[in-house]
Design a protein around this motif. Structure first.
Motif, mmCIF file in Angstrom:
data_model
loop_
_atom_site.group_PDB
_atom_site.id
_atom_site.type_symbol
_atom_site.label_atom_id
_atom_site.label_comp_id
_atom_site.label_asym_id
_atom_site.label_seq_id
_atom_site.Cartn_x
_atom_site.Cartn_y
_atom_site.Cartn_z
ATOM 1 N N UNK A 13 14.523 -11.880 -18.416
ATOM 2 C CA UNK A 13 13.747 -11.278 -17.343
ATOM 3 C C UNK A 13 12.281 -11.127 -17.731
ATOM 4 N N UNK A 14 12.021 -10.673 -18.971
ATOM 5 C CA UNK A 14 10.646 -10.491 -19.425
ATOM 6 C C UNK A 14 9.925 -11.829 -19.522
ATOM 7 N N UNK A 43 10.283 -14.580 -5.325
ATOM 8 C CA UNK A 43 11.522 -14.940 -6.011
ATOM 9 C C UNK A 43 12.161 -13.687 -6.593
ATOM 10 N N UNK A 44 13.435 -13.491 -6.282
ATOM 11 C CA UNK A 44 14.231 -12.402 -6.864
ATOM 12 C C UNK A 44 15.267 -13.039 -7.769
ATOM 13 N N UNK A 45 15.215 -12.688 -9.048
ATOM 14 C CA UNK A 45 16.025 -13.332 -10.069
ATOM 15 C C UNK A 45 16.953 -12.290 -10.691
ATOM 16 N N UNK A 46 18.263 -12.503 -10.536
ATOM 17 C CA UNK A 46 19.255 -11.593 -11.103
ATOM 18 C C UNK A 46 19.666 -12.088 -12.471
ATOM 19 N N UNK A 47 19.721 -11.192 -13.452
ATOM 20 C CA UNK A 47 20.131 -11.580 -14.799
ATOM 21 C C UNK A 47 20.667 -10.366 -15.553
ATOM 22 N N UNK A 48 21.507 -10.648 -16.568
ATOM 23 C CA UNK A 48 21.943 -9.614 -17.508
ATOM 24 C C UNK A 48 21.026 -9.558 -18.730
#
Length: 584
Positions: free
Chosen positions: A234-235, A224-229
């Motif tokens: 993310x942590x 899974x690749x998860x994009x976020x600001x």
């Protein structure tokens, strides 16, 4: 929040057990980093990938490796190319340089092993929640019944049991995100790509979605690749965090040409020094605090609704809204009738007192008497039947031809560039001038009347359909293509339903235009029909007969419009009503 050191892995090997919910810790520790590194082939590998849009370089010299069963979060500022990387991995964009491999094989075309949850809302507004989730399976040839059965299972997994028959406008923002997640995961992709899926949600709903996502990911451990600001997000979620910077600080010429560069993530981290160990403890402590804050799957905090039950207060508000809408409609109708009554009453009084000349404007009572006489004698029924037949044929042939032509030119840019100027020339010709030509070609019979009406309707249907096809939401279209929709499936499930609002809007105008074409053709030369009745009354200077013919014709059009209105309500049941939008 302590800074993240370059190449630091937030894996369960670096996490401590204190305070971590059982629902996360037990499953996640079963797959440690060493076991994933033992896999022969990485799920995703980007080597020196560059993406350019004309002279602008969006991503340059990107290196990223995602191992099988690994959850990787990518963090970076706006415009650094995070979404671009996902588009490259899924095959929507071809890199200008570099190599992309999926499980050791070079990527060519769309990535058949990936499922992509787009940042923008991409579910189809004209399909229910279960039909949206089942869409990918239907595209793959699964029967609709079997696909819906699997869709119900996945809707239950994301906490939407009881909401299967609701349309997107009847769901909240968080519920629509769950539908999109189920639509992606039901395809069982080996690689899941998520582009800021929860960025538009409030904190409460976002944490609920975090729990749902982790529960689903732990069940099958897909890459899974998860994009976020959000670095904290993310942590909380990921095994490993990749940080992308907008302006690299390195002074090398290769990096200076790249406005965005992914930090080295595929290389193993160096042995921790005293300072890096301190950073690791700080990062681990921060991550542990956030995971402790996350509700466990056994917790009763932030419960997932499992039924479609509506609170009593909301039911009361819905009843009040319906009563208010009903009262408003009644008010409109009564006001309309009062206005018409005042006009007709003033007309009747004016004609009776001589203020209005009855030769030119006969009293409404005489017009009504003439209409009653026509229907009682029965002669008008044949004329109505002829006009109805001509109108129906003109309407059906014109709408069919215009819709087909609009779909063809809307989907084919080459055909549009060739044919559209010719259509504009023909559309500029006044239709009345075509009536003598049709009489010469087809005579005074039914064919000439239908031909004239069809030439009026076909252009209305064409321009509305063409515009509707051209304005299909590109995000919805891209999502359907990612779900492996064929060209025929795109036409059936995306293009035609999307253009249906435009097509039905044209039907209202087309009905009136079809009647006008038939009546004008009858008026110019015919022995039957409402146009012939009006022409006969005009020939003997019978104003009462002319007005009576106009009233009958108007009632005829109103009845046809009511039929179109009912058809629109049945076909556009998914569209929110104006009262719903007002309340929202």
């Amino acid at each position: 929040m302590a800074p993240i050191s370059k190449g630091f892995d937030f894996t369960e090997k670096n996490m401590v057990d204190d305070g971590v919910p059982d629902g996360y810790q037990k499953n996640r520790t079963m797959f440690c980093r060493e076991e994933r590194m033992a896999q022969d082939l990485p799920a995703v590998s980007l080597r020196d990938v560059a993406v350019r849009f004309g002279p602008f370089t969006a991503v340059g010299n990107m290196n990223l490796t995602v191992r099988d069963s690994e959850f990787v979060a990518v963090v970076g500022p706006t415009g650094c190319g995070k979404s671009t990387i996902l588009n490259v991995v899924t095959g929507l964009l071809q890199p200008a340089a570099g190599e992309v491999t999926i499980f050791g094989k070079p990527l060519a075309g769309l990535n058949g092993d990936s499922g992509y949850m787009l940042q923008q809302e991409a579910i189809l507004p004209w399909k229910t929640a279960e039909d949206n989730v089942a869409l990918g399976l239907v595209f793959q040839g699964v029967t609709k019944e079997e696909a819906r059965l699997k869709a119900r299972v996945w809707l239950a997994k994301v906490g939407l049991k009881g909401f299967e028959k609701r349309y997107p406008h009847q769901l909240s923002g968080g519920q629509r995100k769950r539908v999109a997640m189920a639509q992606t995961l039901i395809m069982e992709p080996r690689i899941v790509l998520m582009d800021e899926p929860f960025s538009a949600l409030d904190v409460h709903t976002r944490r609920l979605m975090h729990r749902i996502l982790l529960d689903l990911w732990q069940a099958d451990r897909r890459s899974l690749i998860f994009i976020t600001h959000d670095l904290d997000e993310a942590i909380t979620l990921a095994d490993r965090v990749v940080v992308m910077s907008a302006v690299p600080r390195a002074a090398s010429s290769a990096m200076s040409r790249s406005p965005c560069r992914g930090r080295a993530t595929s290389r193993p981290s160096p042995p921790p020094t005293r300072s890096s160990a301190s950073t690791a403890r700080s990062g681990t402590s921060s991550a542990r605090k956030w995971r402790r804050a996350m509700p466990s799957s056994k917790s009763q905090t932030l419960p997932i609704p499992v039924t479609a039950a509506v609170p009593a207060s909301q039911e009361d508000r819905e009843r009040r809204r319906r009563r208010s809408a009903s009262a408003y409609r009644m008010k409109v109708r009564l006001t309309r009738l009062a206005l018409i009554g005042c006009v007709l009453g003033a007309w009747e009084i004016g004609a009776g007192t001589g203020v209005i000349d009855p030769f030119f404007f006969p009293p409404p009572s005489e017009v009504v008497s003439r209409i009653v006489q026509w229907f009682s004698e029965g002669d008008i029924w044949l004329d109505l039947g002829i006009t109805l037949l001509e109108t129906a044929l003109s309407f059906v042939l014109g709408v069919t031809g215009g819709t087909t032509l609009g779909l063809w030119l809307g989907l084919s840019r080459f055909a549009s560039d060739v044919v559209q100027p010719i259509i504009k020339v023909f559309n500029a010709i006044p239709r009345v001038l075509l009536a003598p030509i049709f009489v010469i070609w087809f005579g005074l019979g039914l064919a000439s009347k239908v031909a004239l009406g069809m030439t009026i309707v076909i252009f209305i249907a064409f321009f509305n359909t063409y515009q509707g096809v051209r304005e299909v939401n590109p995000v919805v279209l891209a999502n359907a293509r990612l779900l492996r929709a064929s060209k025929l499936a795109l036409l059936r499930h995306v293009y035609i339903p999307s253009a249906m609002s435009w097509i039905l809007s044209s039907l209202r105008v087309s009905v009136g235009m079809a009647v006008m074409g038939a009546v004008v053709a009858e008026y110019l030369g015919s022995s039957m029909g409402l146009g012939h009745v009006i022409a006969q009354a005009e020939g003997v200077m019978d104003a009462t007969g002319v007005f009576a013919g106009i009233v009958v014709l108007s009632l005829f059009v109103v009845l046809l419009d009511l039929v179109v209105d009912q058809l629109e309500k049945r076909l556009l049941v998914w569209r929110p009503s104006s009262s719903h939008e007002h309340d929202a």
